[in-house]
Motif scaffolding. Structure first.
Motif, short mmCIF file in Angstrom:
data_model
loop_
_atom_site.label_atom_id
_atom_site.label_comp_id
_atom_site.label_asym_id
_atom_site.label_seq_id
_atom_site.Cartn_x
_atom_site.Cartn_y
_atom_site.Cartn_z
N GLU A 179 0.66 -1.29 0.00
CA GLU A 179 0.00 0.12 -0.16
C GLU A 179 0.86 1.12 0.00
N LYS A 180 2.00 1.14 0.85
CA LYS A 180 2.92 2.38 0.86
C LYS A 180 3.64 2.82 -0.43
N LEU A 181 3.92 1.54 -1.15
CA LEU A 181 4.53 1.63 -2.43
C LEU A 181 3.50 2.45 -3.52
N SER A 182 2.44 1.69 -3.55
CA SER A 182 1.43 2.01 -4.32
C SER A 182 1.04 3.66 -4.28
N ALA A 183 0.91 4.15 -2.73
CA ALA A 183 0.74 5.54 -2.68
C ALA A 183 1.90 6.45 -3.04
N ALA A 184 3.14 5.69 -3.08
CA ALA A 184 4.24 6.64 -3.34
C ALA A 184 4.30 6.80 -4.91
N MET A 185 3.93 5.70 -5.68
CA MET A 185 3.93 5.73 -7.01
C MET A 185 2.79 6.81 -7.45
N LYS A 186 1.68 6.76 -6.84
CA LYS A 186 0.72 7.88 -7.15
C LYS A 186 1.30 9.15 -6.88
N ALA A 187 2.00 9.65 -5.67
CA ALA A 187 2.55 10.63 -5.27
C ALA A 187 3.49 11.06 -6.41
N GLN A 188 4.23 10.44 -7.00
CA GLN A 188 5.39 10.52 -7.98
C GLN A 188 4.71 10.88 -9.27
N ARG A 189 3.64 10.24 -9.73
CA ARG A 189 2.98 10.70 -11.00
C ARG A 189 2.37 11.92 -10.83
N SER A 190 1.97 12.19 -9.69
CA SER A 190 1.34 13.62 -9.57
C SER A 190 2.41 14.61 -9.38
N GLY A 191 3.59 14.28 -9.28
CA GLY A 191 4.73 15.37 -9.29
C GLY A 191 5.00 15.86 -7.93
N ASP A 192 4.67 14.90 -6.82
CA ASP A 192 4.82 15.40 -5.35
C ASP A 192 6.10 14.55 -4.87
N ILE A 193 7.26 14.94 -5.16
CA ILE A 193 8.50 14.20 -5.00
C ILE A 193 8.78 14.12 -3.77
N LYS A 194 8.51 15.09 -2.75
CA LYS A 194 8.62 15.06 -1.40
C LYS A 194 7.76 13.82 -0.80
N THR A 195 6.71 13.96 -0.99
CA THR A 195 5.91 12.79 -0.42
C THR A 195 6.47 11.71 -0.85
N TYR A 196 6.55 11.26 -2.35
CA TYR A 196 7.14 10.19 -2.75
C TYR A 196 8.34 9.57 -1.97
N SER A 197 9.32 10.50 -1.73
CA SER A 197 10.33 10.01 -1.05
C SER A 197 10.05 9.63 0.40
N LEU A 198 9.26 10.64 1.11
CA LEU A 198 8.64 10.13 2.74
C LEU A 198 8.10 8.81 2.47
N LEU A 199 6.98 8.31 1.59
CA LEU A 199 6.53 7.18 1.38
C LEU A 199 7.25 6.00 1.15
#
Length: 54
Positions: free
Chosen positions: A19-39
């Motif tokens: 679930e964390k990886l999925s949420a990270a992928m969605k954050a990355q695709r939306s351009g939110d790199i900070k959230t991606y790295s935290l997740l």
């Protein structure tokens, strides 16, 4: 006696990891790199727990 009724902690951690990886992928695709790295960091911490159980 009823050990089969207990939940498998490894299974729960695996689900949380995915679930964390999925949420990270969605954050990355939306351009939110900070959230991606935290997740991703949280997901790696969960992965370390899974490896410790193995």
């Amino acid at each position: 006696m009823f050990g089969f009724l207990k939940g498998d902690p490894k299974k729960k951690l695996q689900k949380a990891y995915e679930e964390k990886l999925s949420a990270a992928m969605k954050a990355q695709r939306s351009g939110d790199i900070k959230t991606y790295s935290l997740l991703t960091e949280e997901a790696e911490a969960i992965r370390a727990q899974i490896n410790a159980l193995s």
